[in-house]
Design a protein around this motif. Sequence first.
Motif, PDB file in Angstrom:
ATOM      1  N   PRO A  45      32.995 117.601  -4.016  1.00  0.00           N
ATOM      2  CA  PRO A  45      31.603 117.497  -4.470  1.00  0.00           C
ATOM      3  C   PRO A  45      31.201 118.762  -5.225  1.00  0.00           C
ATOM      4  N   ARG A  46      30.319 118.633  -6.172  1.00  0.00           N
ATOM      5  CA  ARG A  46      29.747 119.800  -6.830  1.00  0.00           C
ATOM      6  C   ARG A  46      28.576 120.284  -5.987  1.00  0.00           C
ATOM      7  N   SER A  47      28.261 121.548  -6.136  1.00  0.00           N
ATOM      8  CA  SER A  47      27.063 122.066  -5.491  1.00  0.00           C
ATOM      9  C   SER A  47      25.865 121.608  -6.304  1.00  0.00           C
ATOM     10  N   ILE A  48      24.758 121.345  -5.622  1.00  0.00           N
ATOM     11  CA  ILE A  48      23.541 120.929  -6.308  1.00  0.00           C
ATOM     12  C   ILE A  48      23.039 122.039  -7.239  1.00  0.00           C
ATOM     13  N   LEU A  49      23.513 123.269  -7.027  1.00  0.00           N
ATOM     14  CA  LEU A  49      23.156 124.381  -7.909  1.00  0.00           C
ATOM     15  C   LEU A  49      23.785 124.218  -9.294  1.00  0.00           C
ATOM     16  N   GLU A  50      24.827 123.374  -9.359  1.00  0.00           N
ATOM     17  CA  GLU A  50      25.532 123.207 -10.638  1.00  0.00           C
ATOM     18  C   GLU A  50      24.848 122.202 -11.552  1.00  0.00           C
ATOM     19  N   CYS A  51      23.797 121.548 -11.070  1.00  0.00           N
ATOM     20  CA  CYS A  51      22.986 120.665 -11.903  1.00  0.00           C
ATOM     21  C   CYS A  51      23.658 119.317 -12.178  1.00  0.00           C
ATOM     22  N   VAL A  52      23.084 118.272 -11.644  1.00  0.00           N
ATOM     23  CA  VAL A  52      23.654 116.937 -11.785  1.00  0.00           C
ATOM     24  C   VAL A  52      23.705 116.502 -13.253  1.00  0.00           C
ATOM     25  N   ILE A  99      24.200 119.646  -0.972  1.00  0.00           N
ATOM     26  CA  ILE A  99      22.980 120.450  -0.989  1.00  0.00           C
ATOM     27  C   ILE A  99      23.367 121.755  -0.291  1.00  0.00           C
ATOM     28  N   GLY A 100      24.022 122.606  -1.064  1.00  0.00           N
ATOM     29  CA  GLY A 100      24.569 123.864  -0.567  1.00  0.00           C
ATOM     30  C   GLY A 100      25.200 124.611  -1.727  1.00  0.00           C
ATOM     31  N   THR A 101      25.931 125.654  -1.414  1.00  0.00           N
ATOM     32  CA  THR A 101      26.515 126.494  -2.475  1.00  0.00           C
ATOM     33  C   THR A 101      27.868 125.931  -2.943  1.00  0.00           C
ATOM     34  N   PRO A 102      28.357 126.352  -4.096  1.00  0.00           N
ATOM     35  CA  PRO A 102      29.676 125.909  -4.574  1.00  0.00           C
ATOM     36  C   PRO A 102      30.801 126.244  -3.581  1.00  0.00           C
ATOM     37  N   THR A 103      30.698 127.396  -2.909  1.00  0.00           N
ATOM     38  CA  THR A 103      31.732 127.784  -1.928  1.00  0.00           C
ATOM     39  C   THR A 103      31.741 126.798  -0.766  1.00  0.00           C
ATOM     40  N   GLN A 104      30.562 126.400  -0.306  1.00  0.00           N
ATOM     41  CA  GLN A 104      30.498 125.400   0.771  1.00  0.00           C
ATOM     42  C   GLN A 104      31.038 124.054   0.276  1.00  0.00           C
ATOM     43  N   ALA A 105      30.732 123.711  -0.958  1.00  0.00           N
ATOM     44  CA  ALA A 105      31.155 122.410  -1.518  1.00  0.00           C
ATOM     45  C   ALA A 105      32.675 122.276  -1.560  1.00  0.00           C
ATOM     46  N   ASP A 106      33.367 123.400  -1.789  1.00  0.00           N
ATOM     47  CA  ASP A 106      34.831 123.392  -1.872  1.00  0.00           C
ATOM     48  C   ASP A 106      35.505 122.938  -0.580  1.00  0.00           C
ATOM     49  N   ASN A 107      34.753 122.926   0.525  1.00  0.00           N
ATOM     50  CA  ASN A 107      35.324 122.518   1.809  1.00  0.00           C
ATOM     51  C   ASN A 107      35.422 121.003   1.985  1.00  0.00           C
ATOM     52  N   PHE A 108      34.879 120.247   1.028  1.00  0.00           N
ATOM     53  CA  PHE A 108      34.797 118.801   1.225  1.00  0.00           C
ATOM     54  C   PHE A 108      35.452 118.001   0.105  1.00  0.00           C
ATOM     55  N   THR A 109      35.753 116.760   0.430  1.00  0.00           N
ATOM     56  CA  THR A 109      36.213 115.788  -0.558  1.00  0.00           C
ATOM     57  C   THR A 109      35.353 114.542  -0.369  1.00  0.00           C
ATOM     58  N   TYR A 110      34.885 113.974  -1.439  1.00  0.00           N
ATOM     59  CA  TYR A 110      34.148 112.710  -1.304  1.00  0.00           C
ATOM     60  C   TYR A 110      34.903 111.603  -2.021  1.00  0.00           C
ATOM     61  N   ARG A 111      34.678 110.395  -1.560  1.00  0.00           N
ATOM     62  CA  ARG A 111      35.345 109.227  -2.159  1.00  0.00           C
ATOM     63  C   ARG A 111      34.299 108.164  -2.459  1.00  0.00           C
ATOM     64  N   LEU A 112      34.326 107.636  -3.650  1.00  0.00           N
ATOM     65  CA  LEU A 112      33.468 106.515  -4.009  1.00  0.00           C
ATOM     66  C   LEU A 112      34.381 105.331  -4.302  1.00  0.00           C
ATOM     67  N   GLU A 113      34.052 104.181  -3.731  1.00  0.00           N
ATOM     68  CA  GLU A 113      34.944 103.028  -3.914  1.00  0.00           C
ATOM     69  C   GLU A 113      34.164 101.771  -4.264  1.00  0.00           C
ATOM     70  N   LEU A 114      34.626 101.110  -5.296  1.00  0.00           N
ATOM     71  CA  LEU A 114      34.069  99.811  -5.691  1.00  0.00           C
ATOM     72  C   LEU A 114      35.155  98.781  -5.451  1.00  0.00           C
ATOM     73  N   ASN A 115      34.769  97.622  -4.921  1.00  0.00           N
ATOM     74  CA  ASN A 115      35.776  96.632  -4.557  1.00  0.00           C
ATOM     75  C   ASN A 115      35.176  95.242  -4.681  1.00  0.00           C
ATOM     76  N   CYS A 155      32.870 112.556 -13.264  1.00  0.00           N
ATOM     77  CA  CYS A 155      32.366 111.755 -12.140  1.00  0.00           C
ATOM     78  C   CYS A 155      32.895 110.331 -12.323  1.00  0.00           C
ATOM     79  N   LEU A 156      32.484 109.434 -11.459  1.00  0.00           N
ATOM     80  CA  LEU A 156      32.882 108.033 -11.625  1.00  0.00           C
ATOM     81  C   LEU A 156      32.052 107.455 -12.767  1.00  0.00           C
ATOM     82  N   VAL A 157      32.732 106.954 -13.792  1.00  0.00           N
ATOM     83  CA  VAL A 157      32.019 106.411 -14.958  1.00  0.00           C
ATOM     84  C   VAL A 157      32.325 104.923 -15.082  1.00  0.00           C
ATOM     85  N   LEU A 158      31.288 104.131 -15.240  1.00  0.00           N
ATOM     86  CA  LEU A 158      31.453 102.687 -15.397  1.00  0.00           C
ATOM     87  C   LEU A 158      30.740 102.228 -16.653  1.00  0.00           C
TER      88      LEU A 158
END
Lengths: 242, 242
Positions: free
Chosen positions: B191-198, B163-179, B207-210
Amino acid sequence: MLFFTQCFGAVLDLIHLRFQHYKAKRVFSAAGQLVCVVNPTHSLKYAPTRCAAAQASAEQGILPPCHHHEAVHDPQLVPCTCPLFSCPWEGHLEVVVSHLRQTHRINILQGAEIVFLATDMHLPAPTDWIIMHSWLGHQFLLVLRKQEKYEGHPQFFATMMLIGTPTQADNFTYRLELNRNQRRLKWEATPRSILECVDSVISDGDCLVLNTSLAQLFSDNGSLAIGIAITTSKVHSSEAEM
Amino acid sequence: MLFFTQCFGAVLDLIHLRFQHYKAKRVFSAAGQLVCVVNPTHSLKYAPTRCAAAQASAEQGILPPCHHHEAVHDPQLVPCTCPLFSCPWEGHLEVVVSHLRQTHRINILQGAEIVFLATDMHLPAPTDWIIMHSWLGHQFLLVLRKQEKYEGHPQFFATMMLIGTPTQADNFTYRLELNRNQRRLKWEATPRSILECVDSVISDGDCLVLNTSLAQLFSDNGSLAIGIAITTSKVHSSEAEM
């Protein structure tokens, strides 16, 4: 001076020959990891009935090994061990490796971690990319398949099968890893036995699944690099320690 | 003796109240990790035109932020920040968190690693499971969506948006894990910025596709547990060190 020039020429020739040799094998080492360039095996002849029984069961959430087919009377004969779409070959488990090597010219690579570099990802489905991976005293088969599960929407399915029995397969864990464009996708699972039929594993989607856009994000110039690692399962390795 | 019995009764009552409290919050800690039970947000009202421009671009392999829509004249107003299918809300970036909390009653959780436990995975598409994750001074939105990209074949898509701009989003990495069930699937990305539209992220499949069968293999009793972790990107963290 002439002597040195000739020596230099000879060295260059040797390097060139060596390069040609590696190019022919299409296996090279990058950053300490063995990279195998895998060309597609494209076939227009699709055999949907080959594993019909297994697929019908897969739709119900059960995955019986292909050697449970009613049509197979000799328990030693397995109908689905050749994972290639168009190959009607049947044979004993012990001769699968030689069939794959001789008939389909599939490479065998050795190493704890290798990189599978599938070329020409743009080719239409169905297409297979296959190598054998020899590690921990066993042969494994990596199958990457482009297939249209939903018409007009090709997807990529990657799985690792042990050329051995399901009981032997339970001793291992395989990992497939894609890493590019600030994205990483890892899939870890117990390999299936080749007796369980690659078609049903893929139709069930119990493998690494990539849609076309994700495959493009992970591809470089039409080639997809998949890092492969095989380890022994923890339960079994601790049993072995005991 | 009567005193002790009464004391024991009072303690039991306290434990029961405490349990009820946790049940109401539906957030609990398992093995040191914060687990958040997330109920689905099901809606039959589907708004395919909401991000039509972004989706059309996504099909061409480009993902423009939604605020590039021609219809949006105030650059401060973003039309796609509410990721819920049926919500026509538009608003400034600064008030997205309060909109999501107040209108959609979406929980915020804090912690380096949390477990997102989505219930009722069997519900028909389109369905959303959403939480906000507050970490490293920012709010992130985890969206799990069940959607029929191909008719009759629902798939699950999971992504994390800042929930921020694309420039702010570039500072992070997220991980999703299923086990689960001797299978592990990990997805790591910026992460994408919420401005980029989910909607466009999901329609693009970045994204993670199942598929349904894989979601079932990772589910337990109709619930899917997704481990979430957020870190700062290496480039930026090394820059910060400098």
